[in-house]
Scaffold this motif. Sequence first.
Motif, PDB file in Angstrom:
ATOM      1  N   ALA A  49      41.359  66.752  -8.464  1.00 25.88           N
ATOM      2  CA  ALA A  49      42.261  65.651  -8.269  1.00 25.88           C
ATOM      3  C   ALA A  49      42.996  65.404  -7.017  1.00 25.88           C
ATOM      4  N   HIS A  50      42.588  66.033  -5.977  1.00 30.26           N
ATOM      5  CA  HIS A  50      43.347  65.835  -4.713  1.00 30.26           C
ATOM      6  C   HIS A  50      42.103  65.112  -3.926  1.00 30.26           C
ATOM      7  N   ARG A  51      41.046  64.952  -4.218  1.00 32.98           N
ATOM      8  CA  ARG A  51      39.970  64.440  -3.402  1.00 32.98           C
ATOM      9  C   ARG A  51      39.902  62.722  -3.508  1.00 32.98           C
ATOM     10  N   VAL A  52      39.717  62.358  -2.097  1.00 36.24           N
ATOM     11  CA  VAL A  52      39.373  60.983  -2.112  1.00 36.24           C
ATOM     12  C   VAL A  52      38.068  60.596  -1.719  1.00 36.24           C
ATOM     13  N   LYS A  53      37.533  59.897  -2.177  1.00 38.44           N
ATOM     14  CA  LYS A  53      36.117  59.470  -2.179  1.00 38.44           C
ATOM     15  C   LYS A  53      36.007  58.395  -0.879  1.00 38.44           C
ATOM     16  N   VAL A  54      35.142  58.548  -0.152  1.00 35.00           N
ATOM     17  CA  VAL A  54      35.046  57.721   1.133  1.00 35.00           C
ATOM     18  C   VAL A  54      33.735  57.547   1.400  1.00 35.00           C
ATOM     19  N   PHE A  55      33.279  56.123   1.705  1.00 37.53           N
ATOM     20  CA  PHE A  55      32.126  55.885   2.300  1.00 37.53           C
ATOM     21  C   PHE A  55      32.236  54.932   3.394  1.00 37.53           C
ATOM     22  N   ALA A  56      31.269  54.861   4.302  1.00 40.43           N
ATOM     23  CA  ALA A  56      31.248  54.166   5.660  1.00 40.43           C
ATOM     24  C   ALA A  56      29.821  53.928   6.019  1.00 40.43           C
ATOM     25  N   TYR A  57      29.944  52.640   6.588  1.00 43.96           N
ATOM     26  CA  TYR A  57      28.531  52.128   7.026  1.00 43.96           C
ATOM     27  C   TYR A  57      28.999  51.231   8.255  1.00 43.96           C
TER      28      TYR A  57
ATOM     29  N   GLN B  33      42.350  63.896   0.386  1.00 40.66           N
ATOM     30  CA  GLN B  33      41.882  63.940   1.747  1.00 40.66           C
ATOM     31  C   GLN B  33      40.187  63.769   1.400  1.00 40.66           C
ATOM     32  N   GLY B  34      39.582  63.407   2.123  1.00 39.26           N
ATOM     33  CA  GLY B  34      38.126  63.183   2.117  1.00 39.26           C
ATOM     34  C   GLY B  34      37.594  62.902   3.490  1.00 39.26           C
ATOM     35  N   ASP B  35      36.201  63.147   3.555  1.00 32.17           N
ATOM     36  CA  ASP B  35      35.552  62.586   4.801  1.00 32.17           C
ATOM     37  C   ASP B  35      34.221  62.116   4.441  1.00 32.17           C
ATOM     38  N   TRP B  36      33.686  61.405   5.537  1.00 27.50           N
ATOM     39  CA  TRP B  36      32.442  61.013   5.609  1.00 27.50           C
ATOM     40  C   TRP B  36      31.727  61.219   7.089  1.00 27.50           C
ATOM     41  N   VAL B  37      30.538  61.530   7.278  1.00 28.68           N
ATOM     42  CA  VAL B  37      30.113  61.664   8.394  1.00 28.68           C
ATOM     43  C   VAL B  37      29.077  60.537   8.762  1.00 28.68           C
ATOM     44  N   LEU B  38      29.380  59.829   9.645  1.00 26.57           N
ATOM     45  CA  LEU B  38      28.325  58.662   9.881  1.00 26.57           C
ATOM     46  C   LEU B  38      27.564  58.824  11.054  1.00 26.57           C
ATOM     47  N   THR B  39      26.230  59.143  10.953  1.00 26.65           N
ATOM     48  CA  THR B  39      25.534  59.469  12.178  1.00 26.65           C
ATOM     49  C   THR B  39      25.223  58.429  13.309  1.00 26.65           C
ATOM     50  N   GLU B  40      24.906  59.060  14.485  1.00 29.38           N
ATOM     51  CA  GLU B  40      24.762  58.065  15.577  1.00 29.38           C
ATOM     52  C   GLU B  40      23.969  57.054  15.311  1.00 29.38           C
TER      53      GLU B  40
END
Length: 116
Positions: free
Chosen positions: A30-38, A105-112
């Motif tokens: 319930a406290h999770r935010v889905k995150v996507f990054a590109y 909250q949520g997070d996403w790791v975008l590789t170099e």
Amino acid sequence: MFRPNRPSRVLPLAGLIVLAALCLASAAQAHRVKVFAYSDTETIYTESNFSKASPAMGAEIVATDAEGKKVFEGKTDDQGKCDFPVPKDAEGDLKIEVIAGEGHQGDWVLTEAEYK
């Protein structure tokens, strides 16, 4: 001594443990935010939403590099999106965190390799 007619206490206890685990997992979701990054090598695009696909409007976006240095801070729009230029001084992978208040909250790791 074995007593086959005596009710077992193990099954009700196991049931309670399973029920508690399911409730805790549900509360965590319930406290999770889905995150996507590109990235397209010039801009980093982020999209954030809650578990029912409603956008995380006005959520804080914080991007930090591999050394923990903050390279961007901003907010999502009404569609849960936030775009920003690829930071020139970033080192390594970027961790993009979304903080939507009240524990969401949520997070996403975008590789170099994905953003350069």
